[in-house]
Design a protein around this motif. Structure first.
Motif, mmCIF file in Angstrom:
data_model
loop_
_atom_site.group_PDB
_atom_site.id
_atom_site.type_symbol
_atom_site.label_atom_id
_atom_site.label_comp_id
_atom_site.label_asym_id
_atom_site.label_seq_id
_atom_site.Cartn_x
_atom_site.Cartn_y
_atom_site.Cartn_z
ATOM 1 N N LYS A 222 -1.071 3.033 12.409
ATOM 2 C CA LYS A 222 -2.028 3.613 11.456
ATOM 3 C C LYS A 222 -1.430 4.832 10.765
ATOM 4 O O LYS A 222 -1.650 5.051 9.561
ATOM 5 C CB LYS A 222 -3.321 3.994 12.177
ATOM 6 C CG LYS A 222 -4.130 2.801 12.663
ATOM 7 C CD LYS A 222 -5.422 3.260 13.335
ATOM 8 C CE LYS A 222 -6.245 2.069 13.809
ATOM 9 N NZ LYS A 222 -7.490 2.502 14.494
ATOM 10 N N ILE A 223 -0.673 5.625 11.510
ATOM 11 C CA ILE A 223 -0.022 6.798 10.910
ATOM 12 C C ILE A 223 1.003 6.350 9.878
ATOM 13 O O ILE A 223 1.089 6.916 8.783
ATOM 14 C CB ILE A 223 0.640 7.660 12.002
ATOM 15 C CG1 ILE A 223 -0.422 8.325 12.869
ATOM 16 C CG2 ILE A 223 1.543 8.725 11.374
ATOM 17 C CD1 ILE A 223 0.112 9.065 14.074
ATOM 18 N N ASN A 224 1.771 5.309 10.208
ATOM 19 C CA ASN A 224 2.775 4.806 9.263
ATOM 20 C C ASN A 224 2.118 4.287 7.986
ATOM 21 O O ASN A 224 2.618 4.534 6.875
ATOM 22 C CB ASN A 224 3.603 3.700 9.918
ATOM 23 C CG ASN A 224 4.544 4.235 10.983
ATOM 24 O OD1 ASN A 224 4.838 5.428 11.017
ATOM 25 N ND2 ASN A 224 5.025 3.363 11.850
ATOM 26 N N ASP A 225 1.014 3.556 8.142
ATOM 27 C CA ASP A 225 0.291 3.065 6.958
ATOM 28 C C ASP A 225 -0.255 4.243 6.147
ATOM 29 O O ASP A 225 -0.238 4.221 4.912
ATOM 30 C CB ASP A 225 -0.868 2.161 7.373
ATOM 31 C CG ASP A 225 -0.401 0.823 7.925
ATOM 32 O OD1 ASP A 225 0.773 0.459 7.685
ATOM 33 O OD2 ASP A 225 -1.203 0.153 8.610
ATOM 34 N N CYS A 226 -0.731 5.257 6.836
ATOM 35 C CA CYS A 226 -1.273 6.457 6.182
ATOM 36 C C CYS A 226 -0.184 7.156 5.373
ATOM 37 O O CYS A 226 -0.435 7.656 4.267
ATOM 38 C CB CYS A 226 -1.838 7.375 7.258
ATOM 39 S SG CYS A 226 -2.550 8.914 6.665
ATOM 40 N N ILE A 227 1.035 7.169 5.913
ATOM 41 C CA ILE A 227 2.163 7.776 5.197
ATOM 42 C C ILE A 227 2.522 6.945 3.976
ATOM 43 O O ILE A 227 2.715 7.471 2.872
ATOM 44 C CB ILE A 227 3.374 7.925 6.142
ATOM 45 C CG1 ILE A 227 3.084 8.994 7.203
ATOM 46 C CG2 ILE A 227 4.637 8.287 5.356
ATOM 47 C CD1 ILE A 227 4.119 9.069 8.304
ATOM 48 N N ASP A 228 2.603 5.619 4.158
ATOM 49 C CA ASP A 228 2.959 4.727 3.040
ATOM 50 C C ASP A 228 1.923 4.785 1.924
ATOM 51 O O ASP A 228 2.273 4.766 0.738
ATOM 52 C CB ASP A 228 3.085 3.283 3.539
ATOM 53 C CG ASP A 228 4.325 3.058 4.394
ATOM 54 O OD1 ASP A 228 5.317 3.803 4.212
ATOM 55 O OD2 ASP A 228 4.306 2.149 5.243
ATOM 56 N N ASP A 229 0.665 4.851 2.293
ATOM 57 C CA ASP A 229 -0.426 4.784 1.304
ATOM 58 C C ASP A 229 -0.791 6.146 0.713
ATOM 59 O O ASP A 229 -1.653 6.212 -0.167
ATOM 60 C CB ASP A 229 -1.683 4.181 1.945
ATOM 61 C CG ASP A 229 -1.479 2.745 2.392
ATOM 62 O OD1 ASP A 229 -0.535 2.099 1.886
ATOM 63 O OD2 ASP A 229 -2.242 2.273 3.258
ATOM 64 N N LEU A 230 -0.152 7.222 1.198
ATOM 65 C CA LEU A 230 -0.529 8.572 0.762
ATOM 66 C C LEU A 230 -2.043 8.760 0.873
ATOM 67 O O LEU A 230 -2.707 9.231 -0.052
ATOM 68 C CB LEU A 230 -0.068 8.835 -0.674
ATOM 69 C CG LEU A 230 1.361 9.345 -0.871
ATOM 70 C CD1 LEU A 230 1.698 9.450 -2.360
ATOM 71 C CD2 LEU A 230 1.573 10.696 -0.201
ATOM 72 N N THR A 231 -2.559 8.403 2.029
ATOM 73 C CA THR A 231 -4.008 8.387 2.241
ATOM 74 C C THR A 231 -4.669 9.724 1.928
ATOM 75 O O THR A 231 -5.766 9.770 1.366
ATOM 76 C CB THR A 231 -4.320 7.977 3.691
ATOM 77 O OG1 THR A 231 -3.780 6.669 3.921
ATOM 78 C CG2 THR A 231 -5.819 7.977 3.951
ATOM 79 N N PHE A 232 -3.986 10.809 2.275
ATOM 80 C CA PHE A 232 -4.604 12.125 2.119
ATOM 81 C C PHE A 232 -4.012 12.914 0.944
ATOM 82 O O PHE A 232 -4.064 14.152 0.931
ATOM 83 C CB PHE A 232 -4.481 12.915 3.424
ATOM 84 C CG PHE A 232 -5.212 12.279 4.576
ATOM 85 C CD1 PHE A 232 -6.585 12.098 4.521
ATOM 86 C CD2 PHE A 232 -4.524 11.830 5.695
ATOM 87 C CE1 PHE A 232 -7.269 11.494 5.565
ATOM 88 C CE2 PHE A 232 -5.198 11.231 6.747
ATOM 89 C CZ PHE A 232 -6.577 11.057 6.684
ATOM 90 N N LYS A 233 -3.507 12.190 -0.043
ATOM 91 C CA LYS A 233 -2.932 12.850 -1.225
ATOM 92 C C LYS A 233 -3.960 13.747 -1.908
ATOM 93 O O LYS A 233 -3.671 14.916 -2.213
ATOM 94 C CB LYS A 233 -2.419 11.801 -2.214
ATOM 95 C CG LYS A 233 -1.951 12.381 -3.539
ATOM 96 C CD LYS A 233 -1.505 11.291 -4.500
ATOM 97 C CE LYS A 233 -1.109 11.872 -5.859
ATOM 98 N NZ LYS A 233 -0.670 10.817 -6.796
ATOM 99 N N SER A 234 -5.142 13.213 -2.158
ATOM 100 C CA SER A 234 -6.170 14.002 -2.856
ATOM 101 C C SER A 234 -6.536 15.239 -2.059
ATOM 102 O O SER A 234 -6.719 16.325 -2.625
ATOM 103 C CB SER A 234 -7.414 13.144 -3.098
ATOM 104 O OG SER A 234 -7.147 12.092 -3.995
#
Length: 306
Positions: A222-234
């Motif tokens: 989940k952390i890796n996906d979060c990094i790839d997706d820039l989940t917390f960019k905003s």
């Protein structure tokens, strides 16, 4: 019997002139029709091209804008607060456009409250971390201090177009969200072999390797996906804006003007970044100043590094 003379069927001069006028008029009308047709076709072509350009621009803009979403859990103050025994304080996720909730601090001064605003590409932040990171960890482990780390992205444009500052801060938020117990270790890993300002920084696969190196075992995928997706960019962008515009809660300064910004019991540290004894003295002084105004029972105090 009579014979008529030869007949002259050629048009007269007036007839030829009239025919010429009629032909010229027809040519003019034909030319006007052609010009109108070309104008309509040209205008239609311009509209089509304009619509195509607008579509491309809109797609480019929308693809670059990350939809606003909740911030990471355990960072409702825009930072993660770590207390005695290196135990992070759990908080719900900050909702989009919501006002951060300031962390509760020990107002007696018996526990030094250290707050750090940092950028993972900032060389001075790296210098401060390498000088004081372990010292701060010892204080927090013993219960003599708490540390609250605020990742922000001031140097996003200083990484050869890769937005490393933003991506690294997002990765830190991902770890805080899914594996907060490992946040401090991951924070240290990001500074161990810190990329130089102006370089491309680390790519996402290299950042994910640091997640593993930091000892993260919880929700790694989940952390890796979060990094790839820039989940917390905003959230990173909003948190950065909030730090720059202020106000900072419980602080002697209105806002962040550069990194690292280090506050101890709300007072800004402006001393050496590569002298652990100077920072330790500042922490002791700040804690003493706060404690002198209270009647609390003493607890372990930070001690200067040997």
């Amino acid at each position: 019997m009579s014979f008529d003379g030869p007949r002259d069927d050629r048009p007269t001069k007036n007839q030829r002139r009239e025919a010429a006028r009629l032909k010229a008029r027809q040519l003019r009308e034909d030319q006007k029709k052609k010009e109108r047709r070309n104008r309509v076709l040209l205008q239609g072509g311009i509209i089509v091209v304009s619509l195509a350009i607008v579509t491309i621009v809109v797609l480019a803009i929308t693809s670059s804008i990350h939809p606003a979403g909740p911030g990471p859990k355990n960072m409702a103050s825009d930072g993660i607060l770590i207390g005695a025994g290196m135990e992070p304080v759990s908080t719900p996720a900050l909702q989009p456009k919501a006002t951060p909730v300031a962390s509760k601090t020990d107002e007696t001064g018996t526990v030094a409250s250290i707050r750090i605003y940092l950028d993972y590409l900032c060389p001075y932040c790296g210098q401060f971390e390498k000088t004081n990171g372990e010292q701060i960890k010892q204080w927090v482990t013993s219960g003599a201090a708490t540390v609250e780390i605020h990742p922000i992205s001031l140097l996003t444009s200083k990484s050869a177009g890769t937005q490393y500052s933003l991506r690294a801060a997002n990765a830190a938020a991902c770890v805080a969200n899914y594996s907060p117990d490992d946040f401090y270790a991951f924070n240290q890993e990001l500074f161990k072999d810190q990329p130089e300002e102006g370089s491309a920084g680390l790519d996402d696969s290299q950042i994910k390797k640091l997640v593993k190196t930091a000892g993260v075992t919880t929700d790694v995928s989940k952390i890796n996906d979060c990094i790839d997706d820039l989940t917390f960019k905003s959230w990173v962008l909003d948190a950065t804006d909030r730090a720059l515009t202020g106000p900072l809660p419980n602080a002697s300064i209105p806002s962040v003007t550069g990194t690292p910004t280090v506050l101890v019991n709300g007072k800004q540290y402006l001393g050496s970044l590569d002298d652990p004894k100077e920072f330790a003295s500042f922490v002791l002084q700040a804690a003493g100043e706060t404690y002198s105004t209270s009647t609390a029972t003493p607890t372990p105090k930070p001690t200067a590094a040997s």
